[in-house]
Design a protein around this motif. Structure first.
Motif, short mmCIF file in Angstrom:
data_model
loop_
_atom_site.label_atom_id
_atom_site.label_comp_id
_atom_site.label_asym_id
_atom_site.label_seq_id
_atom_site.Cartn_x
_atom_site.Cartn_y
_atom_site.Cartn_z
N SER A 1 11.75 3.29 0.10
CA SER A 1 12.11 2.04 0.78
C SER A 1 13.13 1.26 -0.05
O SER A 1 12.89 0.98 -1.22
N PRO A 2 14.24 0.85 0.57
CA PRO A 2 15.22 0.03 -0.14
C PRO A 2 14.90 -1.46 -0.12
O PRO A 2 15.43 -2.24 -0.90
N THR A 3 14.02 -1.87 0.82
CA THR A 3 13.70 -3.29 0.96
C THR A 3 12.28 -3.44 1.49
O THR A 3 11.78 -2.56 2.20
N ALA A 4 11.64 -4.51 1.10
CA ALA A 4 10.29 -4.82 1.60
C ALA A 4 10.08 -6.31 1.46
O ALA A 4 10.64 -6.95 0.56
N SER A 5 9.27 -6.90 2.33
CA SER A 5 9.04 -8.34 2.28
C SER A 5 7.60 -8.66 2.67
O SER A 5 6.92 -7.86 3.31
N ALA A 6 7.17 -9.84 2.27
CA ALA A 6 5.81 -10.28 2.57
C ALA A 6 5.81 -11.78 2.83
O ALA A 6 6.58 -12.54 2.22
N ARG A 7 4.93 -12.20 3.74
CA ARG A 7 4.72 -13.63 4.00
C ARG A 7 3.46 -14.05 3.27
O ARG A 7 2.39 -13.47 3.47
N LEU A 8 3.61 -15.05 2.41
CA LEU A 8 2.51 -15.50 1.55
C LEU A 8 2.05 -16.88 1.96
O LEU A 8 2.85 -17.80 2.16
#
Length: 448
Positions: free
Chosen positions: A308-315
């Motif tokens: 994966s080149p990118t990943a995100s999360a909502r905290l």
């Protein structure tokens, strides 16, 4: 109390019919899911019901988020205080209907409880107000303002903006926010604190695009792995929330929350430990709590052998009284930037903050309500916090600094608000209605 109790007890069959009618409205303030007409119909129902319960005037006011606020008044006798009774008629979406044992928008009776979306949160509190007002009839020695919101669950701020734009509609001496509840069925509880909120979305970038895990796996920086490692720094080895520079040692000085009851309330699976080393009360009411609400990454089904080149999360960071939410959000961003592995690129999107709230407990309103709840339930009243946030409380406190704000209601842990199979215990509706009616009587007499 006998007259009030008798009147409300005799009125409970009507209350059940009213709640059935009110639950039937699919009043989710989101036209992507349900038509606006459902909310409009619910607002009109609430307006008519409060007029029938003895309010002199009730109007529907459109707010800047396209919801309708129901606002009614019954003027105070000369020199008497005014009490604002709050509730909301909008509800959470039902979610996956296969997880419900009955139709979400049909009130169903089972095992001594009434099931349906909004039965507790917060249409049960609308009906509770109606019961209290009808029980007193013309025997009201205080002024009453009723407010029922139409967009609370979506958090779009329509009523908060209306309070600021037209404060004369809401001016009062005591404000009852009926959107919380007891620590357990039959255990009278006043909510004295609410946690604030300081959310962010964090994104990690490491590569120009996906690359084959067989050819490049190992030295190639995996953005998803980097995100997982970064998120793990927000909990210590015991599971406590840790954010650099944020105080996580505050303690709760009110009612206890036994671990076994919390496990049952939260549905913790057998054999699974609770997270953290603090007491449950400290953890949910006095300390910051970090929850990962969602992660954007390749799903398991359909995933490829690629890095994966990118990943995100909502905290979601919940902030207790005593901690400034802006300071908490600053600390969370600084922590994320400081702990990202492999010098990966990090971007932070901040969401709007919400301040925590602490109610006054030294005024005549609080004393009168505590006495009324003790009388209605036959046992001492406790104080508790709530992990959730109600931004309206802070707007009301800022607009009316001399007013007492008290939080209570019919929503106890077994209600499963926001979840499938939401329900309400009708005994809670009856007892809270008795307490509210007695409170209105006591406050009026104390001011004579």
């Amino acid at each position: 109390m006998s007259d009030v109790r008798s009147a409300i007890s005799a009125d409970m069959p009507r209350a059940q019919r009213e709640l059935r009618e009110l639950v039937a409205f699919r009043s989710v303030h989101d036209e992507r899911q349900f038509p606006r007409e459902e909310c409009v119909a619910a607002a009109n129902w609430v307006r008519s019901a409060f007029l029938d319960a003895g309010m002199d005037s009730v109007e529907l006011i459109e707010t800047d988020d396209d919801s309708l606020a129901v606002v009614g008044h019954r003027p105070a006798p000369a020199g008497a205080p005014t009490v604002l009774l709050y509730s909301h008629y909008d509800v959470q979406p039902p979610g996956d209907r296969s997880l419900w044992d009955s139709e979400p928008f049909e009130l169903t009776e089972s095992r001594g409880r009434w099931f349906g979306r909004g039965a507790a949160d917060c249409k049960g509190n609308v009906v509770m107000h109606l019961l209290a007002l009808r029980a007193l009839g013309d025997d009201l020695a205080v002024g009453v303002t009723v407010v029922s919101e139409g967009s609370e669950e979506m958090g779009t701020g329509g009523l908060e903006a209306l309070v600021q734009a037209r404060p004369e509609l809401f001016e009062s001496d005591v404000i009852i926010i009926a959107d919380t509840g007891n620590a357990a069925v039959g255990r009278p509880t006043v909510t004295t604190t609410l946690r604030g909120i300081a959310n962010v979305v964090v994104r990690v970038d490491t590569l120009n695009g996906e690359v084959h895990s067989g050819m490049y796996g190992g030295p190639a920086p995996d953005a998803l792995a980097a995100l997982i490692q970064l998120l793990s720094t927000l909990r210590d080895e015991h599971g406590n929330t840790v954010v650099d520079g944020l105080d996580t040692s505050q303690v709760w000085d009110g009612i206890d929350y036994p671990a076994d009851r919390f496990r049952a309330d939260a549905g913790v699976l057998d054999g699974v430990d609770l997270a953290g080393s603090a007491s449950v009360a400290d953890a949910v009411w006095a300390r910051p709590a970090l929850t990962v609400l969602g992660i954007d990454c390749p799903p398991v089904v359909g995933s490829a052998a690629a890095i994966s080149p990118t990943a995100s999360a909502r905290l979601n960071l919940r902030v207790p009284p005593g901690i400034d939410p802006q300071t908490a959000q600053d600390a969370l961003e600084a922590h994320l930037r400081a702990h990202v592995p492999w010098s990966a690129r990090v971007s932070i999107e901040r969401e709007a903050i919400g301040s925590p709230f602490r109610a006054r407990t030294d005024g005549p309103g609080y004393a009168a309500l505590s006495d009324a709840m003790k009388e209605a339930f036959g046992t001492e009243v406790s104080s508790a916090g709530q992990g959730g946030s109600i931004p309206l409380c802070n707007v009301l406190a800022q607009t009316f600094p001399k007013a007492e704000i008290v939080l209570m209601g019919v929503e106890e842990p077994l209600c499963r608000i926001h979840a499938p199979n939401e329900s309400v215990d009708p005994r809670e509706i009856e007892n809270i209605a008795v307490a509210e009616a007695l409170f209105l009587q006591k406050l009026g007499r104390s001011d004579r």
